[in-house]
Design an enzyme around this catalytic site. Structure first.
Site, PDB file in Angstrom:
ATOM      1  N   GLU A   1     -64.853 -46.646 -22.892  1.00 40.37           N
ATOM      2  CA  GLU A   1     -64.578 -45.229 -23.174  1.00 40.37           C
ATOM      3  C   GLU A   1     -65.809 -44.374 -22.893  1.00 40.37           C
ATOM      4  O   GLU A   1     -65.712 -43.288 -22.306  1.00 40.37           O
ATOM      5  CB  GLU A   1     -64.115 -45.074 -24.622  1.00 40.37           C
ATOM      6  CG  GLU A   1     -63.899 -43.657 -25.086  1.00 40.37           C
ATOM      7  CD  GLU A   1     -62.833 -42.897 -24.297  1.00 40.37           C
ATOM      8  OE1 GLU A   1     -62.096 -43.533 -23.515  1.00 40.37           O
ATOM      9  OE2 GLU A   1     -62.777 -41.673 -24.431  1.00 40.37           O
TER      10      GLU A   1
ATOM     11  N   GLU B   1     -65.686 -38.738 -16.000  1.00 38.97           N
ATOM     12  CA  GLU B   1     -64.801 -37.578 -15.879  1.00 38.97           C
ATOM     13  C   GLU B   1     -65.525 -36.261 -16.163  1.00 38.97           C
ATOM     14  O   GLU B   1     -65.054 -35.199 -15.765  1.00 38.97           O
ATOM     15  CB  GLU B   1     -63.565 -37.731 -16.752  1.00 38.97           C
ATOM     16  CG  GLU B   1     -63.792 -37.827 -18.229  1.00 38.97           C
ATOM     17  CD  GLU B   1     -62.472 -37.967 -19.006  1.00 38.97           C
ATOM     18  OE1 GLU B   1     -61.433 -37.497 -18.531  1.00 38.97           O
ATOM     19  OE2 GLU B   1     -62.492 -38.545 -20.098  1.00 38.97           O
TER      20      GLU B   1
ATOM     21  N   TRP C   1     -51.680 -28.027 -10.592  1.00 41.44           N
ATOM     22  CA  TRP C   1     -52.521 -29.173 -10.255  1.00 41.44           C
ATOM     23  C   TRP C   1     -51.882 -29.736  -8.986  1.00 41.44           C
ATOM     24  O   TRP C   1     -50.752 -30.217  -9.021  1.00 41.44           O
ATOM     25  CB  TRP C   1     -52.524 -30.211 -11.369  1.00 41.44           C
ATOM     26  CG  TRP C   1     -53.506 -31.331 -11.146  1.00 41.44           C
ATOM     27  CD1 TRP C   1     -54.854 -31.339 -11.405  1.00 41.44           C
ATOM     28  CD2 TRP C   1     -53.238 -32.622 -10.593  1.00 41.44           C
ATOM     29  NE1 TRP C   1     -55.427 -32.539 -11.078  1.00 41.44           N
ATOM     30  CE2 TRP C   1     -54.449 -33.355 -10.552  1.00 41.44           C
ATOM     31  CE3 TRP C   1     -52.087 -33.236 -10.118  1.00 41.44           C
ATOM     32  CZ2 TRP C   1     -54.549 -34.656 -10.076  1.00 41.44           C
ATOM     33  CZ3 TRP C   1     -52.171 -34.545  -9.645  1.00 41.44           C
ATOM     34  CH2 TRP C   1     -53.401 -35.227  -9.622  1.00 41.44           C
TER      35      TRP C   1
ATOM     36  N   LYS D   1     -65.873 -41.274 -20.128  1.00 40.61           N
ATOM     37  CA  LYS D   1     -66.310 -39.912 -20.455  1.00 40.61           C
ATOM     38  C   LYS D   1     -67.366 -39.431 -19.471  1.00 40.61           C
ATOM     39  O   LYS D   1     -67.354 -38.294 -19.007  1.00 40.61           O
ATOM     40  CB  LYS D   1     -66.855 -39.883 -21.888  1.00 40.61           C
ATOM     41  CG  LYS D   1     -65.757 -39.949 -22.946  1.00 40.61           C
ATOM     42  CD  LYS D   1     -65.013 -38.636 -22.996  1.00 40.61           C
ATOM     43  CE  LYS D   1     -63.613 -38.682 -23.545  1.00 40.61           C
ATOM     44  NZ  LYS D   1     -62.669 -39.552 -22.842  1.00 40.61           N
TER      45      LYS D   1
ATOM     46  N   ARG E   1     -53.882 -27.691 -18.139  1.00 41.35           N
ATOM     47  CA  ARG E   1     -52.933 -28.619 -17.504  1.00 41.35           C
ATOM     48  C   ARG E   1     -53.063 -28.620 -15.990  1.00 41.35           C
ATOM     49  O   ARG E   1     -52.504 -29.491 -15.310  1.00 41.35           O
ATOM     50  CB  ARG E   1     -51.493 -28.251 -17.885  1.00 41.35           C
ATOM     51  CG  ARG E   1     -51.200 -28.279 -19.379  1.00 41.35           C
ATOM     52  CD  ARG E   1     -49.807 -27.794 -19.657  1.00 41.35           C
ATOM     53  NE  ARG E   1     -48.810 -28.661 -19.067  1.00 41.35           N
ATOM     54  CZ  ARG E   1     -48.321 -29.740 -19.668  1.00 41.35           C
ATOM     55  NH1 ARG E   1     -48.758 -30.053 -20.868  1.00 41.35           N
ATOM     56  NH2 ARG E   1     -47.425 -30.507 -19.085  1.00 41.35           N
TER      57      ARG E   1
ATOM     58  N   ASN F   1     -43.089 -28.233 -12.057  1.00 37.10           N
ATOM     59  CA  ASN F   1     -44.077 -29.230 -12.484  1.00 37.10           C
ATOM     60  C   ASN F   1     -43.458 -30.580 -12.184  1.00 37.10           C
ATOM     61  O   ASN F   1     -42.325 -30.848 -12.566  1.00 37.10           O
ATOM     62  CB  ASN F   1     -44.359 -29.088 -13.982  1.00 37.10           C
ATOM     63  CG  ASN F   1     -45.330 -30.163 -14.476  1.00 37.10           C
ATOM     64  OD1 ASN F   1     -46.023 -30.788 -13.673  1.00 37.10           O
ATOM     65  ND2 ASN F   1     -45.361 -30.397 -15.769  1.00 37.10           N
ATOM     66  N   GLY F   2     -44.181 -31.441 -11.460  1.00 38.52           N
ATOM     67  CA  GLY F   2     -43.669 -32.787 -11.164  1.00 38.52           C
ATOM     68  C   GLY F   2     -43.696 -33.038  -9.662  1.00 38.52           C
ATOM     69  O   GLY F   2     -44.393 -32.368  -8.913  1.00 38.52           O
TER      70      GLY F   2
ATOM     71  N   CYS G   1     -48.702 -29.397 -14.313  1.00 39.94           N
ATOM     72  CA  CYS G   1     -48.938 -27.968 -14.134  1.00 39.94           C
ATOM     73  C   CYS G   1     -48.577 -27.276 -15.440  1.00 39.94           C
ATOM     74  O   CYS G   1     -47.984 -27.856 -16.328  1.00 39.94           O
ATOM     75  CB  CYS G   1     -48.049 -27.456 -13.009  1.00 39.94           C
ATOM     76  SG  CYS G   1     -48.278 -28.369 -11.491  1.00 39.94           S
TER      77      CYS G   1
END
Ligand code: AGP
Length: 619
Positions: free
Chosen positions: A488, A495, A75, A492, A27, A104-105, A2
């Site tokens: 990779e 996502e 998030w 990409k 974030r 956050n966490g 977050c």
């Protein structure tokens, strides 16, 4: 993952906090909220969805003027992205005594704490783990005589898991208290004002003077003072640092997307990653390499631990580091490394690669390696973050802030940094003579210009991406260092375009995956150089034939002058000729553009893709 901001000073807290949240929205963007203290009263506004939703709410229902405030972009972990689950969370009580907390966490023992509070008659208003902290602080505060920092220390001693907590209490105006364990929190030191944030990007407009906080620390901010203690209240050491980039670097700079900006910054980022690494003696020097040559000469194995794109950078580096040092290199997904019984010890060098320096999987893998007695080195892009602080040594990538969730310039500079570590090992162990090291460094020195050449030729890639925007699946194949590039490229596309995509070692196709090929299946082929890798080039041509024979549509990423691939490629994207081990630095760029353009064509939020966050600070 977050975004957290805290402020106390002379400015309007809301303005400072919201502009800071805007810098941190990458974030996490499931919900956002702010809390301020005004005339001894707490005022809170929070809203599900992106920051713009909160800003609309603030327009309709403004907060009072205030110079102390906190803010959060979320998030979601515990509880969906709803208004009720948005932070800040507030304890019971009225506006003159309720405590507001942002987090956050993950608090791993929150269920036990929730049931304790329920038994004490506390009613929860959200599904989150965070809310328990607000109630616990309110419960403890009277016994501390209203000392918010003391209350925070006591609460933290009861929590397990990963957390950054920031709280304010209207009974303590002009005070912001933060705490951290396993989750990022940095302090910004201003003149008559101070800041707390998950990332320096939130306050770099106001100050570049910052403090790293260590593990299990509580920080108390007023406008003129910053006090840091451990969870027991003892004074704790802090490490001051200066932010080494300008606020403008955290802006789009005229680009429509951060990702486009960061793709375009790659030549400079590669040059910056290389800059200043060779001393006047012609030898390689690495900043904060706190492992002396004798230790490096004793290393008998290298293990790379990383996640996602950073893991792909590690896979690329494996080929070069093994070739240069003759030391075996294992590349492990950090989340797997930690929970198996890996063979590491004092002669193992564990390299943790992380752009953010806060990825929990990688941090925990690093700690596992440290506990096993391994020597550790961090390759990181974020000065002042946790992973480089806990490793024995660090090589920074100096790519500048990477805001887009999809990693681009970080990937290329992680490869550069890992190559430098490989050369440094070869130098310390005298595995390569100075002339060979100098030759390779010269090859690397050419890379910024080669990457720039690729950027000049990506327009056809954009057209190709729009052509395939309706594909249901795209396969990527590569050999040797081209294999991690295939992985990779697939990542990409996953996502950004939310499309099925998979990378394979080209030689592996005939052992099963070739069954996936149907008429018109797009297959992106990272073609080895016919000059520097003739044998691999021949093998790849055979692999291309195999998939074409089954109807595949070939998109080749091939070296300028490679005419042998032309008859077999339905589309050919040309990249400059470079030495074999350098090819990932040029062949990855078209794949980044391909994914970015396809996501744009599909109307996706390229910089903030669904379900993702820039720094994954939970396991
Ligand atoms: C890559 O585009 C993703 N953003 C993700 O895979 C990322 O590389 C991974 O989460 C690791 O992040 P880090 O480099 O900050 O540790």
């Amino acid at each position: 993952m977050c975004g957290i901001v805290g402020y106390v000073g002379q400015q309007q807290a809301l303005e400072v906090v919201v502009s800071g949240l805007r810098r941190l929205e990458y974030r996490g963007y499931d919900s956002a909220g702010v809390a301020v203290i005004s005339d001894g009263e707490l005022a809170v506004r929070k809203k599900a969805g992106k920051l713009t939703n909160l800003e609309s709410l603030l327009g309709d229902d403004p907060l009072p003027a205030a110079t102390t405030g906190i803010g959060h972009t979320r998030w979601a972990t515990h509880g969906g992205p709803t208004d009720a689950n948005a932070h800040p969370h507030v304890s019971e009580g009225d506006a003159r005594n309720a405590v507001a907390v942002i987090h956050n966490g993950i608090i791993e023992n929150f269920a036990e704490l929730r049931s304790e509070l329920a038994q004490a008659g506390v009613e929860m208003s959200s599904e989150t783990d965070t809310e328990v902290v607000a109630h616990m602080l309110a419960d403890i505060l009277p016994a501390t005589g209203g000392d918010l920092a003391a209350a925070m220390r006591q609460v933290c001693q009861r929590l397990t898991g990963a957390f950054t907590l920031v709280a304010i209490d209207p009974a303590c105006p002009g005070v912001v208290v933060g705490a951290r364990r396993n989750s990022p929190l940095v302090v910004g030191i201003g003149a008559g004002e101070n800041f707390l944030a998950s990332d320096v990007a939130a306050f770099v407009d106001h100050t570049k003077d910052a403090l790293e906080l260590g593990q299990d620390q509580v920080v108390t901010l007023t406008a003129d003072e910053v006090v840091v203690t451990d969870f027991e209240g003892n004074p704790a050491p802090v490490r001051p640092f200066t932010v080494d980039w300008d606020a403008s670097a955290a802006e789009k700079g005229g680009y429509d997307l951060f990702m486009l900006k960061e793709i375009a910054e790659q030549p400079k980022a590669v040059a910056d990653a290389l800059r200043g690494r060779v001393g006047p003696d012609g030898r390689l020097h690495l900043d904060e390499m706190r492992l002396d040559d004798a230790v490096l000469r004793d290393i008998d194995k290298v293990v790379v631990v990383a996640c996602g794109t950073a893991a792909h950078a590690g896979l690329v580096a494996k080929y070069a580091v093994e070739h240069w040092t003759r030391i075996p290199v294992e590349v492990e997904l950090a989340s797997e490394f930690r929970y198996r019984d890996p063979i590491v010890g004092p002669r193992t060098l564990v390299i943790a690669i992380s752009q953010s320096g806060e990825t929990m999987d990688t941090l925990m893998a690093l700690r596992h390696a440290i506990a096993q007695g391994a020597r550790t080195l961090a390759i990181c892009n974020t000065v002042g973050s946790t992973i480089p602080r806990e490793a024995d040594a660090v090589v920074y990538t100096y790519a500048g802030p990477e805001i887009a969730v999809a990693s681009t310039k970080a990937f290329l500079t992680q490869i550069i940094a890992a190559y430098l570590v490989g050369l440094y090992l070869a130098q310390a162990r005298e595995q390569l003579d100075p002339s060979a090291i100098a030759r390779i460094l010269n090859e690397l020195a050419d890379m910024p210009q080669k990457v720039d050449l690729v950027l000049d030729t990506v327009e056809p890639v954009r057209a190709l991406a729009r052509r395939f925007a309706d594909a249901t699946s795209v396969l990527f194949i590569g050999r040797n260092v081209g294999y991690p590039v295939a992985l990779e490229g697939a990542l990409k596309l996953k996502e950004l375009a939310y499309m099925h995509a998979e990378g394979f070692a080209a030689g592996e196709l005939k052992h099963g995956p070739i069954a996936l090929i149907e008429e018109g299946t797009p297959v992106v082929v990272i073609v080895p150089s016919p000059v520097s890798s003739p044998l691999l080039h021949d093998k790849m041509l055979s692999n291309v034939q195999e998939v074409r024979a089954r109807g595949a549509l070939i998109i080749a990423i091939a070296e300028e002058g490679d005419d042998r691939i032309t008859p077999y490629a339905d589309h050919c994207i040309r990249v400059p000729a470079v030495p074999a081990l350098m090819q990932p630095l040029v062949s990855t760029v078209p794949l980044q553009v391909f994914a970015c353009e396809m996501a744009t064509a599909k109307g996706h939020d390229v910089d903030q893709p669904r379900n993702l966050a820039k720094s994954v600070t939970v396991e």
